[in-house]
Design an enzyme around this catalytic site. Sequence first.
Site, PDB file in Angstrom:
ATOM      1  N   LYS B  81      39.098 -23.032  90.224  1.00 20.14           N
ATOM      2  CA  LYS B  81      39.944 -22.576  91.329  1.00 20.14           C
ATOM      3  C   LYS B  81      40.001 -21.053  91.331  1.00 20.14           C
ATOM      4  CE  LYS B  81      44.613 -23.566  93.196  1.00 20.14           C
ATOM      5  NZ  LYS B  81      45.872 -24.296  92.935  1.00 20.14           N
ATOM      6  N   SER B 156      47.492 -27.022  96.796  1.00 23.00           N
ATOM      7  CA  SER B 156      46.663 -25.864  97.033  1.00 23.00           C
ATOM      8  C   SER B 156      45.266 -25.961  96.418  1.00 23.00           C
ATOM      9  CB  SER B 156      47.361 -24.625  96.485  1.00 23.00           C
ATOM     10  OG  SER B 156      47.501 -24.701  95.081  1.00 23.00           O
ATOM     11  N   SER B 180      50.131 -29.229  93.211  1.00 21.10           N
ATOM     12  CA  SER B 180      48.885 -28.673  93.734  1.00 21.10           C
ATOM     13  C   SER B 180      47.604 -29.195  93.101  1.00 21.10           C
ATOM     14  CB  SER B 180      48.906 -27.147  93.618  1.00 21.10           C
ATOM     15  OG  SER B 180      49.588 -26.593  94.708  1.00 21.10           O
TER      16      SER B 180
END
Lengths: 96, 489, 477
Positions: B81, B156, B180
């Site tokens: 990420k 996210s 997330s």
Amino acid sequence: MKISKESFHNIADMVKLSFKEEEKLKLIKDLNHTVEFIETMNDMNTDSQEPMSYIHNLKNVFREDVASNAKAGQGLHENAPESMSDYYVVPPIFHD
Amino acid sequence: MKEITAMSAMTVAEKIKAKELSVQEVVEAQLKAIKLREPLYNSYITITENEAKEQAIKVQGQIDNGELKDSPLAGVPVAIKDNICTRGIKTTCASKMLADFVPAYDATVTERLKKSGAILIGKVNLDEFAMGGTTKTSYFGETKNPWNRDHTPGGSSGGSSAAVAAEEAFISLGSDTGGSIRQPAAYCGLVGFKPTYGTVSRYGLIPLASSLDQIGPLGRNISDCASILELISGYDPKDSTSIKQGRYNYRSALVDDVKNMKIGVPKLYLDEDLDEDIRSCFLGALKTFEDMGAKVELFDLDEIRHSVQAYYVISCAEASSNLSRYDGVRYGHRTGDYDGLDELYKKSRGEGFGYEVKRRIMLGAYMLSSDKYEAYYNKARRIRTIISKTYDEAFNKYDILLSPESPNTAPLLSDDYSSSKNKQKSEILNVSVNLAGLPAVSIPCGKDRKGLPIGLQLIGKKFGEKALIQAAYSFEQTRPYERPGTLVN
Amino acid sequence: MKRYETVIGLEVHVELSTASKIFCACSTKFGEKPNSNSCPICIGMPGAMPILNKKVVEYAILVGLALNCTISKKSILDRKNYFYPDLPKAYQISQLYFPIARNGRITIDTDDKSKSIGIHELHIEEDAGKLIHDSDKNMTLVDYNRSGVPLIEIVSEPDMRSAEEVKSYLEKLRTMLRYLGVSDCKMQEGSMRVDINLSVREVGDTRLGTRTEIKNMNSLKAISRAIEGESKRQIDILQSGGLIDQETRRWDDNENESVRMRLKEEADDYRYFPEPDIAPLEISDEWIHELMALLPEFQDEKILRYQKDYGISEYEAGVLTSSKEIANLFERATRLCNLPKEVSNWLMVEGMRILKDNYIDPWDICLTPERLSTLILMIEEGRINRIKGKEVFEKSFLEDVDPEDYVKKHGLEMISDDKMLRKVVVKVLEDNPQSVSDYKNGKTKAFDNLVGQTMKSMKGKADPALVNTILKEMLEN
């Protein structure tokens, strides 16, 4: 309305944010909506509770006093939007 | 032989060890899949093609020299990420603010993955500064759900979930502040694991809310997740909040046995306006666990009902402070036109951050201001104490808790449902886990009538990762991994 | 005419002399190349995390103990949020809610009496970077070498009433901190900085007046002038019927006046909250006891003991104990040569003069107790005379010089050869007939001149007592 236009400006000034006019109006509405929602937590009595800051009961997490970062500063400069020789540069500020 | 990129991470790792596949072959196959599918899904912000190829040669050499024998992921491409620092590789947080930021240091997880021979294949998309559940606030455009491109992959960690579901990566790292990792895993039919706070070092994770954030994996099965979790877990002297523990031998919990496991199901979730498909899948999952010999019991967890409010206050308060350092002085976006310092700050930050980020900074600062501090911030922290105690009590009775991961499947990207009441209520289960610092995993448990995946959340007690892994593994034996039917080749 | 009194409280920031910074392993060394002592942590890079330096906590506890504070069992670090280019994270990690120590006191001496000054609290925090204003290029340059250097802030109660009391408090504090070895307290280098909170009120009034804060003072002289100046400004306002604004001011030492920086209403809301990245401190009794054992004997105790043990005056004891270095030198050299008066004399007269002439600090002294003792014994044993002794003292005070070696190398041993000295005296008497006749006419000063001339011909090495005897004998005959 909890957050008036004026208090919005004060907060924005504090956290150094600028907004487009239409963004501003939408955000004031959004913020008030959220604050209203947050305040629904007030129906819970919390008088006997301590505020929680940490998940675990950690304490006294230390490092020893050893200076060993001689080269750690290298390359950090390269991300600076503006620099002069070894310094970072900002607009002139006089009087601390 | 099955397509390389469709294999599980563990399978590929074993084939590399057995010399059935070379690391270069695997990396090439992965890069090919990325090139093919990236135009469809936009999972990545940065594809580290050259670095990955170089790394492949290096790791193959190590393996040939008999090194990395104990490393479960040697040679396996991993996506990270883009809020996790990677030395010499852009780390953007999907924000204009950090669009060109190249850290001179690795996050501890990055370092550990490199050391164990995993191959960094690229940096994946997210909501700006991990604030959101859709990837729609990314400066680099939204990511699409590989099950149906009209839908969000969640967020996210939406790039992390889409990349793994679209087989653009074998496994990925995400971060979880209030769901997330688990929510995008559920939306994309994956396993998403949020470890106990303090298990994985946060050093180099660009923080959203420091007391809630935790890094964890997204994978196609629990074995892959347990393997990578084992690599990244453990005390780190660079993170004061990381916990000293013995060896994290998670793979030893990959056992098909839930006999007599005590499972609690908070009523709260069933009372909700659950989507019918989700309700039936969830009840089906409960039945599966019962059939396997677990003891499933409904119970009351009402004391956590204000989790979302408390989460809002605490996460925004911390975020407003954490995001103050982006001021256009040492790195990050600096406005082109300014008169004086104050304008430099305001315009750089005003231009560099998107609406959602600004909203949360404003809210957080408001909650922390001296005359509001007690009424909001301390109140929320007192509620946090209650939530934490409530969970502690629940775990006196149960080994794990079960809930639907989300009351809905992946929404349409065109939906705007950001602050609807239903959504806020549905987040209770996600965010309360972070407030209490617990481990939780989302695993696939079915699909809705539109064919979108449904997730089941398993919540454990602090450091109860092994119970979660064992339960997830057992459940997984009844439902093998299903890939999206629409993947192009 | 109404009479007013000035009420003063101080906030003193002291940089701790640890090897590394408070939250990272960067060096704290002063005067290095700009931004060379910086890393992702102290420059506030994304994702970098602070780790607390144990020594900072220990130093803070030591100071707390020395100031008779109650040490907090539980202490927490907080974030103080504000924007400024010298503050890389846009928050300073400091302490608001649970400081390390509270409720202390310190006794100061003013002209006629001693007085107890309360210590409100003591907390730890990080220093900010340095801004350099370049007016030619119209820009400000930022150097983060100082960012993250550990500080303690010592907040006094508003117990001081005059510039003299403030001076006495600061000197006392400085001596104490130096004795503890936790800081060099160099005001000119900024390692000790003072904020003055000052208000005035009518004599007899027990309420506090509205106060102003004068920030960042870094010299004792300027502090005295600022207190006088600000106190007069406030009294003038009150006397003309005005009101004092609560505000932050800056002292302009050139103009000899304070200037408004900002009003209280304009002050930032720092939005303090507990630092989530740093675990709380738990300070056990055992830890406190361990540290208590490290507390040195401070100046006040030494002054009393010196008078008793060594029979020297209070004044002398005060000078000798003005720094831990001189006091150590005195005590250890005395232990070796057992001549306290001699050791005291050398340090009081020559030692103090050399410090002053060379603008150096006590910790720069090279002289060791062993060498000082050796030197004194050489004089006592008549191996060198006092004149040459001074030369040797100064040499080994400033440099790494061994007195024995130095005396040998430069042939400084005292000459007591009667025959040889007589020859020299004869020559001196021949060469100075005027002095001889002056002496014979009763001018005793002429004798000193003749001694001087003799010593000069002997390059200072002659035994002065013998020279005296021979001269007297020859002049009388």
